[in-house]
Design an enzyme around this catalytic site. Structure first.
Site, PDB file in Angstrom:
ATOM      1  N   LYS A   1      -5.055  -3.698   0.563  1.00 50.99           N
ATOM      2  CA  LYS A   1      -6.219  -3.496  -0.301  1.00 50.99           C
ATOM      3  C   LYS A   1      -7.017  -4.783  -0.462  1.00 50.99           C
ATOM      4  O   LYS A   1      -8.252  -4.777  -0.468  1.00 50.99           O
ATOM      5  CB  LYS A   1      -5.774  -2.973  -1.668  1.00 50.99           C
ATOM      6  CG  LYS A   1      -5.234  -1.554  -1.659  1.00 50.99           C
ATOM      7  CD  LYS A   1      -4.905  -1.104  -3.070  1.00 50.99           C
ATOM      8  CE  LYS A   1      -4.429   0.351  -3.114  1.00 50.99           C
ATOM      9  NZ  LYS A   1      -3.139   0.548  -2.458  1.00 50.99           N
TER      10      LYS A   1
ATOM     11  N   GLU B   1      -7.906  -5.795 -11.072  1.00 49.56           N
ATOM     12  CA  GLU B   1      -9.327  -5.458 -11.166  1.00 49.56           C
ATOM     13  C   GLU B   1      -9.688  -5.040 -12.585  1.00 49.56           C
ATOM     14  O   GLU B   1      -8.829  -4.616 -13.364  1.00 49.56           O
ATOM     15  CB  GLU B   1      -9.665  -4.291 -10.229  1.00 49.56           C
ATOM     16  CG  GLU B   1      -9.520  -4.599  -8.765  1.00 49.56           C
ATOM     17  CD  GLU B   1      -9.870  -3.404  -7.900  1.00 49.56           C
ATOM     18  OE1 GLU B   1     -10.225  -3.614  -6.734  1.00 49.56           O
ATOM     19  OE2 GLU B   1      -9.783  -2.260  -8.389  1.00 49.56           O
TER      20      GLU B   1
ATOM     21  N   HIS C   1      -2.066   8.127 -12.153  1.00 49.78           N
ATOM     22  CA  HIS C   1      -2.815   7.642 -10.992  1.00 49.78           C
ATOM     23  C   HIS C   1      -2.538   8.457  -9.729  1.00 49.78           C
ATOM     24  O   HIS C   1      -2.807   7.994  -8.628  1.00 49.78           O
ATOM     25  CB  HIS C   1      -2.525   6.156 -10.726  1.00 49.78           C
ATOM     26  CG  HIS C   1      -2.796   5.275 -11.903  1.00 49.78           C
ATOM     27  ND1 HIS C   1      -4.072   5.087 -12.401  1.00 49.78           N
ATOM     28  CD2 HIS C   1      -1.960   4.561 -12.697  1.00 49.78           C
ATOM     29  CE1 HIS C   1      -4.006   4.269 -13.451  1.00 49.78           C
ATOM     30  NE2 HIS C   1      -2.745   3.940 -13.647  1.00 49.78           N
TER      31      HIS C   1
ATOM     32  N   ARG D   1      -5.479   7.539   7.555  1.00 46.81           N
ATOM     33  CA  ARG D   1      -4.661   8.703   7.909  1.00 46.81           C
ATOM     34  C   ARG D   1      -5.359   9.955   7.429  1.00 46.81           C
ATOM     35  O   ARG D   1      -6.411   9.890   6.777  1.00 46.81           O
ATOM     36  CB  ARG D   1      -3.292   8.600   7.234  1.00 46.81           C
ATOM     37  CG  ARG D   1      -3.412   8.400   5.714  1.00 46.81           C
ATOM     38  CD  ARG D   1      -2.084   8.434   5.017  1.00 46.81           C
ATOM     39  NE  ARG D   1      -2.135   7.917   3.669  1.00 46.81           N
ATOM     40  CZ  ARG D   1      -2.569   8.579   2.600  1.00 46.81           C
ATOM     41  NH1 ARG D   1      -3.032   9.812   2.741  1.00 46.81           N
ATOM     42  NH2 ARG D   1      -2.564   8.037   1.399  1.00 46.81           N
TER      43      ARG D   1
END
Length: 674
Positions: free
Chosen positions: A116, A200, A235, A296
């Site tokens: 990421k 973040e 999440h 994917r």
């Protein structure tokens, strides 16, 4: 086109890939673990190879065994599905070195987007907007805590590798940061073998919108529009739909172009998904930030198939075989609206705790697979309901893999029609034997926020009062279902001899029959009375209703309770009776009062394992005083961490297990003294 492929996965995605391969005339090879020896995906393929023990690390993550199986079986290519090895660049490279085609992107593209933090650095150079945060390599806890202070709380800690909500925590206060970071890193290491994280700013009222992209080896790249995946718990996605409600054509084009640019920047080939966090900025418009790219096929790809009419697995096979994309961007259109619900073995009312056990009853709504667009030249309207499943009735959900049982997908000409079809399909989905989220999903679909498309990732929390601890089917209706099932079962055994009848017939015309029922920990008595004129009356808790019941075939019953006429589906599993109706579901026990006369309420206040798993942390020692609700232990099961709390005030008398121990469901973890 290939003549044989190996599917390096399990469950519904392995069955899904095998379905398209069969239609194209491609033979398939399954791989399976000890736990999956009798699994549906093994039966769905033409051949099957055993690759190891039940745990994923002993089988589905053992890529050398998978390569050996592919070569021994004569497969030309390997389809990784999603999860497991699907985003492992070393595996993709090993496939090429073994002379096998990896049905996915090049290893370099996986490497570029697999981290990421690296992906965000790449997107920053490409001018794609990013959420403010720290995406670098320094993972020193003190440094990350300082970065969180700089960014400003609330912040989101995320594992740099992998996805699926694992290794991700929202942190609202500085004093909670260290514990949340440690938990994220443990979970990330266990799931992805990499404990690197990024931090973040937590976007308030964020929407999770992703763009499906597809590229071929000839340099063409298209996007197949967006999916809204905002409805999440822990999440992890719960409901996904396409197209995203309220998306303007201008913003759709802008996000699609950004996603295509991201794919082209890494030389992408195959199916991929570029994920964005979006927030409303007034007048219904959206500001979006790049979040990550999944290299994917996604779990939610069926909703894209539904609105475009294209089979994305077929595209994967054709592109991997060197063929060009079948359509240009300007030939892709959106038709109707589709929604996917993930059916999971879990208990929403207990913090979505995963459940294990046998699928004693597994009944899906009437459905057929989507009529896929084979000639790629025009859109064919899909069937209204589709089920992608990798299990059958009688199969067991084990603690070794993800808790998802199946995906239920509906299509409608518009969102309102799709919502109505989804509610009906969930109503007709009957699973007995373990806890599932089916009833919870019905409540989400009916909630004001989802019904009006007021979407964001906090929707479930915002609607908590309506979604959790809901009453379900009213007790009198559930009791009526129990009685109807009992009468139907006895009627099937009857003869014309009146002396052999078991329906309460008496020569003097009247009879009473008692049903001892338990719902949860509460006992109830229902009495069925046959009056002198032959009519039936049902009494429960001092309330009585005229009663009639007529079997409709199978497990369905036509029931009249007072002024209500109901169609109920009733399933008897041991002493448990599960009743499904229009208003919801209920599960009761029909008790034998003699057999249960010695039952005691012992066990209250014991801390037991709620599922099979591994003890990974203990926060207390013998002699420690604890308060009810205090976190005392952490277990790992189904790839997730679960914090266990003290059931009452007391003192820890003895720890019965140590960190690292495997425990079975119901095992007592520690003893509390008053």
């Amino acid at each position: 086109m290939f003549h044989k492929i190996l599917i390096a996965n399990r469950g519904e995605i392995a069955c899904r890939v095998a379905e398209t391969a069969r239609r194209l005339g491609v033979r398939t090879v399954a791989v399976y673990s000890d736990a999956d020896a009798g699994a549906q995906h093994v039966r769905a393929c033409d051949e099957a190879v055993h690759i190891g023990g039940s745990a994923a690390r002993d089988s589905y993550l053992q890529w050398q065994r998978i390569l050996d199986a592919a070569k021994a079986s004569g497969a030309q290519a390997v389809h990784p599905g999603y999860g497991f090895l699907s985003e492992n660049e070393d595996f993709a490279r090993a496939c090429a070195e073994a002379g096998l085609v990896f049905i996915g992107p090049p290893p370099a593209a996986i490497a570029a987007m697999g981290s990421k933090s690296a992906a965000k650095a790449l997107m920053e150079k490409a001018g794609v907007p990013l959420v403010p945060g720290y995406h670098g390599d320094n993972n020193d806890p003190a440094f990350l805590a300082a970065q969180a202070e700089r960014i400003g709380y609330p912040v989101l800690i995320k594992a740099s590798a992998g996805g699926g909500g694992r290794g991700m925590r929202r942190v609202d206060r500085a004093e909670d940061f260290a514990a949340a970071l440690a938990s994220c890193q443990r979970e990330a290491q266990a799931s992805f073998g990499d404990d690197h994280v990024l931090v973040e700013r937590y976007v308030t009222k964020p929407r999770h919108i992703e763009i499906q992209v597809f590229a071929d080896a000839q340099g063409q790249c298209v996007h197949l529009f967006e999916r809204d995946c905002s409805v999440q718990r822990r999440h992890q996605k719960v409901l996904e739909e396409a197209p995203a409600p309220g998306m303007s054509e201008a913003r759709r084009a802008e996000m699609g172009a950004a996603a295509v640019a991201a794919a082209q920047a890494v030389g992408y080939v195959g199916a991929g998904t570029v994920e964005f966090i979006a927030e409303e900025v007034g007048d219904g418009d959206l500001r979006f930030y790049f979040m990550e790219m999944n290299t994917r096929l996604q779990v939610e790809h069926p909703v894209t198939e539904a609105i475009t009419g294209h089979d994305l697995v077929e595209w994967q096979l054709r592109v991997a075989a060197g063929q060009p994309l079948p359509v240009r961007q300007d030939e892709l259109k959106i038709h109707g609206h589709a929604i996917e619900a993930r059916i999971c073995a879990e208990n929403p009312d207990a913090g979505f705790l995963p459940a294990t056990g046998q699928l004693a009853v597994l009944r899906w709504p009437a459905h057929i697979a989507f009529r896929r667009n084979v000639d790629m030249e025009r859109f064919h309207e899909p069937a209204p309901v589709r089920v992608d499943a990798g299990v059958r009735e009688g199969d067991a959900i084990s603690p070794f893999y993800d808790s998802m049982i199946a995906k239920l997908i509906v299509w409608g000409e518009n969102r309102a029609q799709a919502l109505a079809r989804l509610d009906a399909a969930l109503r007709d989905t009957h699973i007995v034997g373990l806890s599932t989220n089916v009833a919870f999903l019905r409540r989400v679909v009916a909630s004001p926020s989802f019904a009006t498309a007021d979407l964001d990732t906090a929707l479930i929390e915002r609607e908590r009062a309506a979604l959790f601890d809901a009453p379900g089917l009213p007790l009198p209706v559930a009791a009526a279902g129990v009685v109807a099932q009992a009468l139907a079962a006895e009627a099937a055994l009857e003869t014309s001899d009146p002396w052999s009848r078991r329906d309460g017939w008496r020569i003097h015309g009247g009879a009473r029959r008692r049903f001892d029922l338990r719902q949860g920990s509460t006992s109830h008595v229902a009495v069925l009375e046959r009056l002198h004129d032959g009519a039936l009356r049902l009494t429960l808790s001092d309330a009585s209703w005229p009663f009639q019941a007529r079997p409709l075939g199978g497990d369905r019953h036509d029931v009249v309770l007072g002024s209500q006429r109901l169609t109920l589906s009733v399933y008897l599993v041991g002493e448990r009776v599960a009743v499904f109706g229009e208003a919801g579901t209920a599960e009761l026990q029909e008790m034998d009062p003699i057999a249960h006369a010695g039952d005691a309420a012992g066990g209250a206040g014991r801390l037991t394992a709620p599922m099979p798993g591994k003890v990974i942390a203990l926060h207390v020692q013998a002699g420690d005083a604890v308060k009810a609700g205090q976190a005392v232990a952490v277990m790992e099961a189904m790839k997730m961490e679960h914090t266990l709390s003290a059931p009452r005030d007391g003192t820890v008398a003895e720890l019965l297990y140590a960190v690292g121990d495997q425990v079975s469901e119901g095992a007592e973890l520690l003893r509390l003294a008053d």
